[in-house]
Design an enzyme around this catalytic site. Structure first.
Site, short mmCIF file in Angstrom:
data_model
loop_
_atom_site.label_atom_id
_atom_site.label_comp_id
_atom_site.label_asym_id
_atom_site.label_seq_id
_atom_site.Cartn_x
_atom_site.Cartn_y
_atom_site.Cartn_z
N HIS A 88 -34.68 5.65 -42.35
CA HIS A 88 -36.14 5.77 -42.47
C HIS A 88 -36.57 7.07 -41.79
O HIS A 88 -36.90 7.07 -40.60
CB HIS A 88 -36.83 4.57 -41.81
N GLN A 181 -43.44 -1.07 -47.01
CA GLN A 181 -43.13 -1.70 -45.72
C GLN A 181 -43.95 -2.97 -45.46
O GLN A 181 -43.48 -3.92 -44.86
CB GLN A 181 -43.39 -0.69 -44.59
N HIS A 239 -35.06 -3.84 -49.50
CA HIS A 239 -34.84 -4.55 -48.23
C HIS A 239 -34.91 -6.03 -48.58
O HIS A 239 -35.99 -6.56 -48.86
CB HIS A 239 -35.95 -4.22 -47.22
N GLU A 242 -33.97 -9.69 -44.98
CA GLU A 242 -33.64 -9.20 -43.63
C GLU A 242 -34.30 -10.13 -42.64
O GLU A 242 -35.31 -9.82 -41.99
CB GLU A 242 -34.16 -7.75 -43.45
N ASP A 338 -30.02 3.25 -40.68
CA ASP A 338 -31.31 2.56 -40.78
C ASP A 338 -32.40 3.20 -39.91
O ASP A 338 -33.36 3.74 -40.44
CB ASP A 338 -31.15 1.07 -40.43
FE FE2 Z 1 -34.41 -0.34 -43.41
#
Ligand code: FE2
Length: 441
Positions: A88, A181, A239, A242, A338
């Site tokens: 990121h 996000q 994603h 998670e 990450d």
């Molecule tokens: Fe990530």
């Protein structure tokens, strides 16, 4: 250019590599090792090692030509460049601003980033991302996939990284993921922002179904994003699950969509840490689908170990996907870093050796041959996830991108955290390092 005195991909023999016009022209053969390359010395289980072997002759010495650049590999191991398939860059180097993540949970990270996001500017993002990419390139990374938060009406981070992408292309190529996000269905105008991000140049479509308000939203977000990818001819990297919640089963939806659309080789499921909490009966059934779908996986061992298991007392889960089992079943798994000093991880150096080291510990891949082969998680397997494998690897005719580590093989490099002596891209040296010297007195 000729590179002398290297162990190509853990080969026990020393050899030379020739590069002509930016592509590998010859791999193997040297005055020191004519004909001594033993059959079968390539590392079993490493895709590229086997492929590359077909193109190494190992029988003739390579003689430098007048005026040709000669690099002394100093007995180091020559590998394809490192790939970081999951980082990121927009959040990198913001750790502690506006506050440190003291609980160490994913959700507190998202909350803190949401605050920091309000003060983003193109200059701010570019400055931090450029410094981060410099770190990564110094450590031998040449291929990067960065998720970029597009739950921002101004798409500031995306604009910044699109600019930076062309500015750094001589030493790293950057894939940018439109990453929601704060959700697609759960964020105001989330779908429209994703569509805008694609039309403005995002290479990959992302998602975060486990963070959506409901399971239904999660499923709808996956259908939406796969449709967006198909219509716009984009890759997919989600994603996915998670969370340490065994009921988080978005992966089966993503894999089914990939299968039914025939795009498995273009789809990556990142994290999938819930798989570490699935029961074995369900996982057995799931693996059949995963294999049929052909999707790739990215595990992020450093950050998953840090954020995972945070709601457990004891026993405390590792918070990692089933790396060893996926690998054993022939399913492509790569490792990413990450987060680099951001609300989700206060540490990070852009060094894939750190990632592999944690990965082999956490996934219990500590047999000698497993350690020797573990570079595949940050090279060939990453390239496959990025869908760049047709022009990646140490093979005659492919672009001459490679690194030379200051160790005779990957086991030694991983133990000693050795320097990248050279990083070479399209036949040009982009990084060189003078090894440190320590004197014991
Ligand atoms: Fe990530």
């Amino acid at each position: 250019m000729i590179i002398r005195n290297v162990h190509v991909e853990n080969d026990e023999a020393i050899g030379d590599v020739r590069i002509d016009d930016g592509v590998f022209a010859q791999i193997g053969g040297s005055a020191d090792s004519v004909g001594i390359r033993a059959a079968g010395t390539d590392r079993a289980g490493v895709n590229g090692g086997r492929a590359a072997a077909d193109h190494r002759d190992g029988t003739s010495a390579q003689v430098s030509r007048p005026g040709e650049t000669v690099i002394d590999g100093q007995g180091g191991v020559l590998l394809p460049p490192f790939v970081d398939p999951h980082v990121h860059l927009d959040a990198a180097l913001t750790a502690g601003d506006p506050e440190w993540n003291e609980t160490g949970t994913l959700f507190d990270g998202i909350r803190i980033w949401s605050e920091r996001k309000k003060s983003l500017s193109v200059a701010d993002v570019k400055d931090r991302a450029r410094r981060t990419i410099d770190m990564m390139v110094r450590h031998g990374i040449q291929h990067i996939r960065s998720h970029v938060d597009v739950t921002d009406p101004g798409l500031v981070a995306l604009h910044a990284l699109l600019e930076l992408k062309s500015e750094v292309e001589q030493y790293a190529d950057l894939q940018l993921v439109a990453f929601p996000q704060e959700g697609i269905l759960s964020y105001p105008n989330g779908k429209a922002l994703m569509q805008r991000a694609v039309s403005e140049g995002a290479d990959v479509i992302g998602g975060i179904p486990h963070f959506e308000f409901t399971r239904d939203y999660g499923v709808e977000s996956l259908k939406f994003l796969v449709d967006l990818a198909v219509k716009n001819d984009r890759l997919v990297d989600v994603h996915c699950d998670e969370i340490d919640d065994p009921a988080s089963r978005n992966l089966e939806v993503l894999a089914t969509l990939a299968l039914e659309n025939g795009i498995g080789d273009r789809v990556t499921a990142s994290h999938t840490t819930a798989m570490g909490s699935y029961n074995d009966a369900y996982t057995y059934k799931l693996f059949r689908l995963l294999k049929m779908s052909g999707i790739s996986f990215v595990s992020n061992p450093l950050v998953n170990m840090h954020l995972g298991g945070r709601f457990d007392t004891y026993p405390k889960r590792r918070g990692l996907t089933r790396v060893k089992e996926l690998d054993a079943d022939g399913i492509n798994v790569a490792f990413g870093e990450d987060d680099i000093r951001d609300p989700w991880s206060p540490l990070g150096a852009g060094n894939m050796l750190d990632v592999v080291r944690m990965g082999v510990y956490a996934a219990q891949l500590m047999g000698y041959s497993q350690i020797m082969d573990s570079y595949k998680y940050v090279t060939y397997n990453g390239a496959k996830a990025l869908h760049i494998d047709d022009h990646y690897g140490i093979e005659v005719g492919k672009p001459a991108n490679c690194i030379i580590l200051n160790a005779s093989n990957f086991y030694e490099a991983l133990n000693e955290n050795d320097e990248v002596l050279y990083s070479i891209r399209a036949g040009k040296v982009i990084v060189s390092t003078r090894p440190h010297v320590t004197t014991l007195r």
